[in-house]
Motif scaffolding. Structure first.
Motif, PDB file in Angstrom:
ATOM      1  N   ARG A   1       0.836  -1.204   0.000  1.00 19.13           N
ATOM      2  CA  ARG A   1       0.000   0.000   0.000  1.00 19.13           C
ATOM      3  C   ARG A   1       0.871   1.255   0.000  1.00 19.13           C
ATOM      4  O   ARG A   1       1.853   1.341   0.720  1.00 19.13           O
ATOM      5  CB  ARG A   1      -0.919   0.002   1.218  1.00 19.13           C
ATOM      6  CG  ARG A   1      -2.010   1.064   1.148  1.00 19.13           C
ATOM      7  CD  ARG A   1      -2.979   0.973   2.326  1.00 19.13           C
ATOM      8  NE  ARG A   1      -3.427  -0.371   2.631  1.00 19.13           N
ATOM      9  CZ  ARG A   1      -4.411  -1.017   1.986  1.00 19.13           C
ATOM     10  NH1 ARG A   1      -5.051  -0.430   1.006  1.00 19.13           N
ATOM     11  NH2 ARG A   1      -4.752  -2.244   2.332  1.00 19.13           N
ATOM     12  N   ARG A   2       0.463   2.224  -0.787  1.00 15.76           N
ATOM     13  CA  ARG A   2       1.148   3.509  -0.869  1.00 15.76           C
ATOM     14  C   ARG A   2       1.086   4.214   0.486  1.00 15.76           C
ATOM     15  O   ARG A   2       0.027   4.319   1.086  1.00 15.76           O
ATOM     16  CB  ARG A   2       0.447   4.366  -1.917  1.00 15.76           C
ATOM     17  CG  ARG A   2       0.975   5.771  -2.031  1.00 15.76           C
ATOM     18  CD  ARG A   2       0.053   6.635  -2.854  1.00 15.76           C
ATOM     19  NE  ARG A   2      -0.044   6.101  -4.203  1.00 15.76           N
ATOM     20  CZ  ARG A   2       0.024   6.848  -5.289  1.00 15.76           C
ATOM     21  NH1 ARG A   2       0.139   8.143  -5.207  1.00 15.76           N
ATOM     22  NH2 ARG A   2      -0.076   6.297  -6.474  1.00 15.76           N
ATOM     23  N   PRO A   3       2.223   4.720   0.974  1.00 14.90           N
ATOM     24  CA  PRO A   3       2.177   5.447   2.244  1.00 14.90           C
ATOM     25  C   PRO A   3       1.514   6.815   2.067  1.00 14.90           C
ATOM     26  O   PRO A   3       1.519   7.362   0.965  1.00 14.90           O
ATOM     27  CB  PRO A   3       3.650   5.583   2.633  1.00 14.90           C
ATOM     28  CG  PRO A   3       4.407   5.442   1.377  1.00 14.90           C
ATOM     29  CD  PRO A   3       3.572   4.600   0.448  1.00 14.90           C
ATOM     30  N   PRO A   4       0.951   7.344   3.121  1.00 21.93           N
ATOM     31  CA  PRO A   4       0.327   8.672   3.027  1.00 21.93           C
ATOM     32  C   PRO A   4       1.318   9.705   2.525  1.00 21.93           C
ATOM     33  O   PRO A   4       2.480   9.709   2.925  1.00 21.93           O
ATOM     34  CB  PRO A   4      -0.083   8.976   4.479  1.00 21.93           C
ATOM     35  CG  PRO A   4      -0.136   7.651   5.159  1.00 21.93           C
ATOM     36  CD  PRO A   4       0.874   6.788   4.473  1.00 21.93           C
ATOM     37  N   GLY A   5       0.859  10.555   1.632  1.00 20.94           N
ATOM     38  CA  GLY A   5       1.676  11.645   1.123  1.00 20.94           C
ATOM     39  C   GLY A   5       2.491  11.327  -0.119  1.00 20.94           C
ATOM     40  O   GLY A   5       3.015  12.235  -0.759  1.00 20.94           O
ATOM     41  N   ALA A   6       2.629  10.064  -0.467  1.00 20.79           N
ATOM     42  CA  ALA A   6       3.389   9.711  -1.671  1.00 20.79           C
ATOM     43  C   ALA A   6       2.550  10.048  -2.900  1.00 20.79           C
ATOM     44  O   ALA A   6       1.407   9.628  -3.014  1.00 20.79           O
ATOM     45  CB  ALA A   6       3.750   8.236  -1.662  1.00 20.79           C
ATOM     46  N   THR A   7       3.133  10.808  -3.815  1.00 20.54           N
ATOM     47  CA  THR A   7       2.405  11.226  -5.013  1.00 20.54           C
ATOM     48  C   THR A   7       2.497  10.176  -6.105  1.00 20.54           C
ATOM     49  O   THR A   7       3.364   9.291  -6.063  1.00 20.54           O
ATOM     50  CB  THR A   7       2.968  12.554  -5.558  1.00 20.54           C
ATOM     51  OG1 THR A   7       4.309  12.309  -6.061  1.00 20.54           O
ATOM     52  CG2 THR A   7       2.990  13.653  -4.499  1.00 20.54           C
ATOM     53  N   ASP A   8       1.622  10.311  -7.093  1.00 17.98           N
ATOM     54  CA  ASP A   8       1.675   9.405  -8.245  1.00 17.98           C
ATOM     55  C   ASP A   8       3.050   9.454  -8.902  1.00 17.98           C
ATOM     56  O   ASP A   8       3.626   8.417  -9.230  1.00 17.98           O
ATOM     57  CB  ASP A   8       0.616   9.791  -9.287  1.00 17.98           C
ATOM     58  CG  ASP A   8      -0.798   9.452  -8.862  1.00 17.98           C
ATOM     59  OD1 ASP A   8      -0.969   8.721  -7.865  1.00 17.98           O
ATOM     60  OD2 ASP A   8      -1.734   9.924  -9.532  1.00 17.98           O
ATOM     61  N   ALA A   9       3.588  10.667  -9.094  1.00 19.29           N
ATOM     62  CA  ALA A   9       4.886  10.816  -9.760  1.00 19.29           C
ATOM     63  C   ALA A   9       5.999  10.160  -8.955  1.00 19.29           C
ATOM     64  O   ALA A   9       6.903   9.528  -9.521  1.00 19.29           O
ATOM     65  CB  ALA A   9       5.193  12.291  -9.997  1.00 19.29           C
ATOM     66  N   GLU A  10       5.951  10.284  -7.638  1.00 18.58           N
ATOM     67  CA  GLU A  10       6.972   9.663  -6.794  1.00 18.58           C
ATOM     68  C   GLU A  10       6.880   8.139  -6.842  1.00 18.58           C
ATOM     69  O   GLU A  10       7.904   7.456  -6.956  1.00 18.58           O
ATOM     70  CB  GLU A  10       6.821  10.139  -5.348  1.00 18.58           C
ATOM     71  CG  GLU A  10       7.207  11.583  -5.138  1.00 18.58           C
ATOM     72  CD  GLU A  10       6.851  12.095  -3.758  1.00 18.58           C
ATOM     73  OE1 GLU A  10       7.613  12.932  -3.250  1.00 18.58           O
ATOM     74  OE2 GLU A  10       5.820  11.650  -3.195  1.00 18.58           O
ATOM     75  N   VAL A  11       5.666   7.624  -6.758  1.00 17.88           N
ATOM     76  CA  VAL A  11       5.484   6.167  -6.805  1.00 17.88           C
ATOM     77  C   VAL A  11       5.932   5.636  -8.159  1.00 17.88           C
ATOM     78  O   VAL A  11       6.591   4.594  -8.242  1.00 17.88           O
ATOM     79  CB  VAL A  11       4.018   5.796  -6.482  1.00 17.88           C
ATOM     80  CG1 VAL A  11       3.740   4.334  -6.803  1.00 17.88           C
ATOM     81  CG2 VAL A  11       3.708   6.093  -5.024  1.00 17.88           C
TER      82      VAL A  11
END
Length: 160
Positions: free
Chosen positions: A24-34
Protein backbone atom coordinates in the motif's frame (compact mmCIF):
# COMPACT_ATOMS: atom_id res chain seq x y z
CA UNK A 1 -3.14 6.79 -7.10
CA UNK A 2 -5.92 8.79 -8.66
CA UNK A 3 -8.90 6.55 -9.35
CA UNK A 4 -12.40 7.62 -10.31
CA UNK A 5 -13.95 4.27 -9.39
CA UNK A 6 -14.48 5.13 -5.76
CA UNK A 7 -14.68 2.17 -3.40
CA UNK A 8 -15.75 -0.22 -6.11
CA UNK A 9 -12.15 -0.99 -7.03
CA UNK A 10 -11.15 -2.71 -10.26
CA UNK A 11 -13.73 -3.11 -13.00
CA UNK A 12 -16.63 -1.93 -10.84
CA UNK A 13 -16.95 -4.82 -8.36
CA UNK A 14 -18.64 -4.45 -4.98
CA UNK A 15 -15.58 -4.38 -2.73
CA UNK A 16 -13.11 -1.91 -1.36
CA UNK A 17 -9.66 -1.58 -2.97
CA UNK A 18 -7.62 -4.52 -1.77
CA UNK A 19 -3.96 -3.72 -2.20
CA UNK A 20 -2.39 -5.56 0.74
CA UNK A 21 -0.65 -3.51 3.42
CA UNK A 22 2.85 -4.56 2.36
CA UNK A 23 2.25 -2.90 -1.02
CA UNK A 24 0.00 0.00 0.00
CA UNK A 25 1.15 3.51 -0.87
CA UNK A 26 2.18 5.45 2.24
CA UNK A 27 0.33 8.67 3.03
CA UNK A 28 1.68 11.65 1.12
CA UNK A 29 3.39 9.71 -1.67
CA UNK A 30 2.40 11.23 -5.01
CA UNK A 31 1.68 9.40 -8.25
CA UNK A 32 4.89 10.82 -9.76
CA UNK A 33 6.97 9.66 -6.79
CA UNK A 34 5.48 6.17 -6.81
CA UNK A 35 6.07 5.93 -10.55
CA UNK A 36 9.69 7.08 -10.13
CA UNK A 37 10.24 4.49 -7.39
CA UNK A 38 8.77 1.89 -9.76
CA UNK A 39 11.16 3.00 -12.50
CA UNK A 40 14.12 2.74 -10.11
CA UNK A 41 12.94 -0.77 -9.18
CA UNK A 42 12.73 -1.70 -12.86
CA UNK A 43 16.26 -0.40 -13.39
CA UNK A 44 17.48 -2.61 -10.53
CA UNK A 45 15.68 -5.57 -12.06
CA UNK A 46 17.68 -5.01 -15.26
CA UNK A 47 20.89 -4.84 -13.21
CA UNK A 48 19.91 -8.13 -11.55
CA UNK A 49 19.35 -9.71 -14.98
CA UNK A 50 22.73 -8.39 -16.16
CA UNK A 51 24.33 -9.91 -13.07
CA UNK A 52 22.79 -13.26 -14.00
CA UNK A 53 24.29 -12.97 -17.46
CA UNK A 54 27.66 -12.13 -15.92
CA UNK A 55 27.45 -15.34 -13.89
CA UNK A 56 26.49 -17.15 -17.11
CA UNK A 57 29.63 -15.70 -18.72
CA UNK A 58 31.68 -16.81 -15.71
CA UNK A 59 30.47 -20.40 -15.97
CA UNK A 60 30.58 -20.55 -19.78
CA UNK A 61 34.16 -19.27 -19.96
CA UNK A 62 35.17 -21.67 -17.19
CA UNK A 63 33.72 -24.58 -19.14
CA UNK A 64 35.40 -23.40 -22.33
CA UNK A 65 38.74 -23.29 -20.49
CA UNK A 66 38.28 -26.94 -19.44
CA UNK A 67 37.38 -27.93 -23.00
CA UNK A 68 40.43 -26.11 -24.43
CA UNK A 69 42.57 -28.09 -21.98
CA UNK A 70 40.92 -31.31 -23.13
CA UNK A 71 41.46 -30.37 -26.79
CA UNK A 72 45.14 -29.69 -26.07
CA UNK A 73 45.48 -33.06 -24.34
CA UNK A 74 43.75 -34.79 -27.26
CA UNK A 75 45.97 -33.07 -29.82
CA UNK A 76 49.08 -33.96 -27.84
CA UNK A 77 47.94 -37.60 -27.64
CA UNK A 78 47.86 -37.81 -31.44
CA UNK A 79 51.24 -36.14 -31.85
CA UNK A 80 50.03 -32.60 -32.67
CA UNK A 81 52.16 -31.02 -29.95
CA UNK A 82 52.51 -27.64 -31.69
CA UNK A 83 48.74 -27.18 -31.83
CA UNK A 84 48.40 -28.44 -28.27
CA UNK A 85 50.98 -25.90 -27.13
CA UNK A 86 49.21 -23.14 -29.08
CA UNK A 87 45.97 -23.87 -27.22
CA UNK A 88 47.74 -24.08 -23.86
CA UNK A 89 49.61 -20.81 -24.25
CA UNK A 90 46.88 -18.79 -25.97
CA UNK A 91 43.65 -20.10 -24.40
CA UNK A 92 44.08 -22.25 -21.28
CA UNK A 93 44.12 -20.10 -18.18
CA UNK A 94 44.24 -16.84 -20.11
CA UNK A 95 42.81 -13.67 -18.59
CA UNK A 96 39.44 -12.73 -20.09
CA UNK A 97 40.08 -9.05 -19.38
CA UNK A 98 43.46 -7.50 -18.58
CA UNK A 99 44.58 -9.13 -15.33
CA UNK A 100 41.20 -10.75 -14.67
CA UNK A 101 39.58 -14.11 -14.84
CA UNK A 102 35.81 -14.11 -14.79
CA UNK A 103 35.61 -14.75 -11.02
CA UNK A 104 37.39 -11.42 -10.55
CA UNK A 105 34.93 -9.70 -12.88
CA UNK A 106 32.02 -11.14 -10.90
CA UNK A 107 33.53 -10.07 -7.58
CA UNK A 108 34.30 -6.54 -8.78
CA UNK A 109 30.80 -6.16 -10.24
CA UNK A 110 29.17 -7.48 -7.06
CA UNK A 111 31.28 -5.31 -4.74
CA UNK A 112 30.86 -2.20 -6.88
CA UNK A 113 28.07 -1.52 -9.35
CA UNK A 114 25.60 -4.18 -8.16
CA UNK A 115 25.95 -3.24 -4.48
CA UNK A 116 25.58 0.46 -5.28
CA UNK A 117 22.53 -0.15 -7.49
CA UNK A 118 20.85 -2.09 -4.69
CA UNK A 119 21.68 0.59 -2.10
CA UNK A 120 20.42 3.44 -4.31
CA UNK A 121 17.22 1.61 -5.21
CA UNK A 122 16.59 0.86 -1.53
CA UNK A 123 17.20 4.51 -0.60
CA UNK A 124 14.61 5.62 -3.18
CA UNK A 125 12.14 2.98 -2.00
CA UNK A 126 12.69 3.86 1.67
CA UNK A 127 12.18 7.56 1.05
CA UNK A 128 9.23 7.38 -1.34
CA UNK A 129 7.28 4.27 -0.34
CA UNK A 130 8.40 3.74 3.24
CA UNK A 131 10.46 0.75 2.15
CA UNK A 132 7.51 -1.03 0.55
CA UNK A 133 8.41 -2.90 -2.60
CA UNK A 134 6.44 -2.92 -5.86
CA UNK A 135 3.88 -0.29 -4.81
CA UNK A 136 3.53 0.92 -8.40
CA UNK A 137 2.96 -2.62 -9.67
CA UNK A 138 0.46 -3.41 -6.89
CA UNK A 139 -1.56 -0.35 -7.84
CA UNK A 140 -1.33 -1.28 -11.52
CA UNK A 141 -2.59 -4.76 -10.67
CA UNK A 142 -5.49 -3.31 -8.70
CA UNK A 143 -6.44 -1.04 -11.62
CA UNK A 144 -6.33 -3.87 -14.15
CA UNK A 145 -7.84 -6.85 -12.39
CA UNK A 146 -11.48 -7.81 -12.72
CA UNK A 147 -13.28 -8.07 -9.38
CA UNK A 148 -14.86 -11.40 -8.57
CA UNK A 149 -13.26 -13.26 -11.48
CA UNK A 150 -11.14 -16.32 -10.75
CA UNK A 151 -7.53 -15.57 -11.54
CA UNK A 152 -7.94 -11.89 -10.67
CA UNK A 153 -7.71 -12.18 -6.87
CA UNK A 154 -6.03 -9.25 -5.14
CA UNK A 155 -3.76 -11.42 -2.98
CA UNK A 156 -2.95 -15.11 -2.61
CA UNK A 157 -4.89 -15.13 0.67
CA UNK A 158 -8.10 -13.66 -0.73
CA UNK A 159 -11.12 -15.93 -0.22
CA UNK A 160 -13.45 -16.27 -3.17
Amino acid sequence: MADDRGDEGAAGGDRTPSVDETHRRPPGATDAEVEAAGTATEALEYVERARGHLYDLHQLIGRADILYQQAADQLEAVGRTELAELIRTEMVGVNVLHGRWTFQMVEEFDDGFWTTAREVSKAVRDEVTGGRRHVYEAELKERNRSAGITGHEATPREDL
